[in-house]
Design a protein around this motif. Structure first.
Motif, PDB file in Angstrom:
ATOM      1  N   ASN A 142       1.064  -1.114  -0.310  1.00  0.00           N
ATOM      2  CA  ASN A 142      -0.223   0.203  -0.247  1.00  0.00           C
ATOM      3  C   ASN A 142       0.942   1.431  -0.009  1.00  0.00           C
ATOM      4  OD1 ASN A 142       0.378   1.182   2.707  1.00  0.00           O
ATOM      5  ND2 ASN A 142      -0.049  -0.897   3.157  1.00  0.00           N
ATOM      6  N   GLN A 193       0.397   5.234   1.573  1.00  0.00           N
ATOM      7  CA  GLN A 193      -0.282   6.386   2.877  1.00  0.00           C
ATOM      8  C   GLN A 193       0.579   8.070   2.629  1.00  0.00           C
ATOM      9  OE1 GLN A 193      -0.865   4.217   6.410  1.00  0.00           O
ATOM     10  NE2 GLN A 193      -0.195   2.052   5.929  1.00  0.00           N
ATOM     11  N   TYR A 205       0.992  10.885   4.828  1.00  0.00           N
ATOM     12  CA  TYR A 205      -0.200  11.460   5.553  1.00  0.00           C
ATOM     13  C   TYR A 205       0.753  13.366   5.208  1.00  0.00           C
ATOM     14  CZ  TYR A 205       0.564   7.308   7.748  1.00  0.00           C
ATOM     15  OH  TYR A 205       0.433   5.877   8.035  1.00  0.00           O
ATOM     16  N   HIS A 250      -2.025  11.036   9.562  1.00  0.00           N
ATOM     17  CA  HIS A 250      -2.873   9.864   8.341  1.00  0.00           C
ATOM     18  C   HIS A 250      -3.918  10.540   7.296  1.00  0.00           C
ATOM     19  CE1 HIS A 250      -5.026   6.627   5.837  1.00  0.00           C
ATOM     20  NE2 HIS A 250      -3.249   6.567   5.985  1.00  0.00           N
ATOM     21  N   LEU A 259      -4.784   6.201   2.095  1.00  0.00           N
ATOM     22  CA  LEU A 259      -4.033   4.874   1.951  1.00  0.00           C
ATOM     23  C   LEU A 259      -4.808   4.605   1.302  1.00  0.00           C
ATOM     24  CD1 LEU A 259      -3.337   1.919   4.358  1.00  0.00           C
ATOM     25  CD2 LEU A 259      -4.841   1.851   2.620  1.00  0.00           C
ATOM     26  N   ARG A 305      -4.061   1.150  -1.472  1.00  0.00           N
ATOM     27  CA  ARG A 305      -4.198  -0.714  -1.443  1.00  0.00           C
ATOM     28  C   ARG A 305      -3.349  -0.727  -3.343  1.00  0.00           C
ATOM     29  NH1 ARG A 305      -4.676  -2.699   3.395  1.00  0.00           N
ATOM     30  NH2 ARG A 305      -6.960  -2.210   3.582  1.00  0.00           N
ATOM     31  N   PHE A 322       4.071  13.620   2.827  1.00  0.00           N
ATOM     32  CA  PHE A 322       4.557  12.712   2.989  1.00  0.00           C
ATOM     33  C   PHE A 322       3.982  11.694   2.675  1.00  0.00           C
ATOM     34  CE2 PHE A 322       8.519  13.917   5.087  1.00  0.00           C
ATOM     35  CZ  PHE A 322       7.772  15.490   6.271  1.00  0.00           C
ATOM     36  N   SER A 332       3.580  -5.419   3.812  1.00  0.00           N
ATOM     37  CA  SER A 332       3.599  -6.617   4.883  1.00  0.00           C
ATOM     38  C   SER A 332       3.701  -7.401   4.712  1.00  0.00           C
ATOM     39  CB  SER A 332       1.680  -5.695   4.958  1.00  0.00           C
ATOM     40  OG  SER A 332       1.716  -5.022   5.569  1.00  0.00           O
ATOM     41  N   ARG A 383       5.494  -5.823   9.474  1.00  0.00           N
ATOM     42  CA  ARG A 383       4.562  -4.073   8.820  1.00  0.00           C
ATOM     43  C   ARG A 383       5.837  -3.412   9.021  1.00  0.00           C
ATOM     44  NH1 ARG A 383       2.412  -7.670   8.342  1.00  0.00           N
ATOM     45  NH2 ARG A 383      -0.195  -8.252   9.044  1.00  0.00           N
ATOM     46  N   GLN A 384       6.031  -2.136   7.777  1.00  0.00           N
ATOM     47  CA  GLN A 384       7.003  -1.821   7.636  1.00  0.00           C
ATOM     48  C   GLN A 384       6.564   0.226   6.795  1.00  0.00           C
ATOM     49  OE1 GLN A 384      10.982  -2.431   7.778  1.00  0.00           O
ATOM     50  NE2 GLN A 384      11.926  -0.852   7.245  1.00  0.00           N
ATOM     51  N   LEU A 385       6.612   0.758   7.360  1.00  0.00           N
ATOM     52  CA  LEU A 385       6.194   2.035   6.646  1.00  0.00           C
ATOM     53  C   LEU A 385       7.434   3.073   6.391  1.00  0.00           C
ATOM     54  CD1 LEU A 385       2.505   4.192   7.543  1.00  0.00           C
ATOM     55  CD2 LEU A 385       3.183   2.917   5.619  1.00  0.00           C
ATOM     56  N   PHE A 399       9.128   6.754   4.640  1.00  0.00           N
ATOM     57  CA  PHE A 399       8.629   7.900   4.196  1.00  0.00           C
ATOM     58  C   PHE A 399       9.150   8.119   3.374  1.00  0.00           C
ATOM     59  CE2 PHE A 399       4.769   8.831   7.252  1.00  0.00           C
ATOM     60  CZ  PHE A 399       5.094   7.273   7.730  1.00  0.00           C
TER      61      PHE A 399
END
Lengths: 113, 116
Positions: A31, A33, A35, A45, A48, A50, A88, A94, A99-101, A103
């Motif tokens: 996904n 996202q 922010y 947030h 999002l 996908r 951002f 995932s 779970r990692q975002l 930026f």
């Protein structure tokens, strides 16, 4: 290293105009996202999208995702002075419990009244 | 809900001192993340936990940094000894995975750390 890179780094527009920010990334994602960060505050947030979606809307926000080009754009329509902030993109990966975002470097948007 | 709570909001310390940053995630969230934000490096993920267990600490810059999550409602990030290059804004964020239905991260207000 940062996965997402935003373009432009800074954008200044007049109130009422539309603002478009772009994000490019390098690897496959689950996904993406967006922010927002006001000066001196935490990130909030916005939206999002996908990896199997191409476009999404939320109020004055429109996000597109092109996985073939590994890019996304955020459009803010009818901008207001209160939209002034840093924006951002964050790419989400995932797998299992991971779970990692990651930026990007952000776009500083200034909306002039 | 009060959102993610971080303390202190500001910390000024001298090089060599121990610094402890605290975070209370949103109740019911099963993931907790620690980030660091600087002008030079942007927003970096340091470490994150799932159900109080560290999943990935590869972003922790060096052994001077450690993080714990003794229970679902509290986490600490400790720097010992601190150095001037640790000066940054440290954010805590939490999320509730909910089988993929929601992957939003909710950020706290941050702790602004200045090491002299």
């Amino acid at each position: 290293s940062q996965q997402g890179e935003e373009d432009p780094q800074a954008l200044s527009i007049q109130e009422g105009e539309n603002a478009t920010m772009n994000c490019s990334y390098k690897t496959s994602i689950n996904n993406l996202q967006w922010y927002r960060q006001n000066s001196g505050r935490g990130l909030v947030h916005l939206i999002l999208i996908r990896s199997n979606e191409r476009e999404k809307h939320s109020g004055r926000l429109r996000v597109t995702l092109d996985t073939s080009k590994k890019s996304s754009s955020l459009l803010i329509t009818a901008s207001r002075a209160a939209d002034t902030a840093s924006y951002f993109c964050a790419t989400g990966i995932s797998s299992g419990s991971a779970r990692q975002l990651t930026f990007g470097s952000g776009t500083q948007l200034t909306v002039l009244p | 809900d009060a959102g993610v709570i971080q303390s202190p909001r500001h910390e000024v310390t001298e090089m060599g001192q121990e610094v402890t940053l605290r975070c209370k995630p949103i109740s019911g969230h099963d993931y907790l993340f620690w980030y660091r934000q600087t002008m030079m490096r942007g927003l970096e993920l340091l470490i994150y936990f799932n159900n109080n267990v560290p999943i990935d600490d590869s972003g922790m810059p060096e052994d001077r940094f450690s993080a714990k999550m003794p229970n679902a409602s509290f986490s600490t990030l400790k720097i010992q000894p601190s150095e001037p290059r640790d000066s940054a804004v440290y954010f805590c964020a939490s999320s509730f995975y909910d089988r993929g239905r929601d992957e939003t991260q909710y950020f706290g207000p941050g702790t602004r750390l200045l090491v002299l």
